[in-house]
Design an enzyme around this catalytic site. Structure first.
Site, PDB file in Angstrom:
ATOM      1  N   ILE A 244     -35.422 -80.611  47.873  1.00  0.00           N
ATOM      2  CA  ILE A 244     -36.293 -79.450  47.525  1.00  0.00           C
ATOM      3  C   ILE A 244     -37.491 -79.897  47.883  1.00  0.00           C
ATOM      4  O   ILE A 244     -37.914 -81.190  47.712  1.00  0.00           O
ATOM      5  CB  ILE A 244     -36.124 -79.280  46.109  1.00  0.00           C
ATOM      6  CG1 ILE A 244     -34.755 -78.826  45.622  1.00  0.00           C
ATOM      7  CG2 ILE A 244     -37.217 -78.272  45.598  1.00  0.00           C
ATOM      8  CD1 ILE A 244     -34.509 -79.201  44.029  1.00  0.00           C
ATOM      9  N   CYS A 245     -38.546 -79.015  48.495  1.00  0.00           N
ATOM     10  CA  CYS A 245     -39.828 -79.495  48.818  1.00  0.00           C
ATOM     11  C   CYS A 245     -40.394 -78.063  48.990  1.00  0.00           C
ATOM     12  O   CYS A 245     -39.844 -77.167  47.849  1.00  0.00           O
ATOM     13  CB  CYS A 245     -40.169 -80.071  50.112  1.00  0.00           C
ATOM     14  SG  CYS A 245     -39.762 -78.787  51.604  1.00  0.00           S
ATOM     15  N   ARG A 246     -41.817 -78.103  49.261  1.00  0.00           N
ATOM     16  CA  ARG A 246     -42.588 -76.781  49.052  1.00  0.00           C
ATOM     17  C   ARG A 246     -41.997 -75.438  49.762  1.00  0.00           C
ATOM     18  O   ARG A 246     -41.649 -74.310  48.998  1.00  0.00           O
ATOM     19  CB  ARG A 246     -44.025 -76.873  49.275  1.00  0.00           C
ATOM     20  CG  ARG A 246     -44.989 -75.888  48.900  1.00  0.00           C
ATOM     21  CD  ARG A 246     -46.316 -76.372  49.394  1.00  0.00           C
ATOM     22  NE  ARG A 246     -46.665 -76.224  50.642  1.00  0.00           N
ATOM     23  CZ  ARG A 246     -46.800 -74.668  51.485  1.00  0.00           C
ATOM     24  NH1 ARG A 246     -46.853 -73.641  50.720  1.00  0.00           N
ATOM     25  NH2 ARG A 246     -46.979 -74.841  52.509  1.00  0.00           N
TER      26      ARG A 246
END
Length: 103
Positions: free
Chosen positions: A66-68
């Site tokens: 997960i990231c932005r």
């Protein structure tokens, strides 16, 4: 670029979490980004620390990164898939996760 990385949508991930799927979530954003909120039970390993902390990533689990926006986590997936990890990328990242949140 390796486009063979499985993608999971925020909706799919929510369903899998609600049904108790055995997933490992790893958030690769920076400290100041996760301070604004993370998916419950996600581990926080910033992208720049992935190689140094690779022993913390279970080799036998299904791992969602997960990231932005989904771009950094995609790169982490491309790196780890070469080592045989079972990875998937949260498409749209936390931006889409937060947009699809049910109240």
């Amino acid at each position: 670029m390796n486009n063979n990385i499985p993608q999971i949508t925020p909706q799919e991930l929510r369903q899998r979490l609600e049904t108790g799927s055995d997933l490992v979530l790893i958030d690769v954003r920076e400290d100041e980004e996760v301070a604004a909120g993370m998916i419950p039970d996600a581990l926080h390993i910033p992208m720049g620390e992935i190689t140094a902390r690779q022993d913390e990533i279970p080799a036998d689990a299904e791992i969602i990164f997960i990231c932005r926006s989904g771009a950094r986590s995609q790169r982490v997936c491309e790196y780890l898939v070469q080592s045989g990890y079972n990875v998937a990328n949260l498409s749209g990242g936390m931006i889409e996760w937060n947009e699809t949140q049910e109240d």
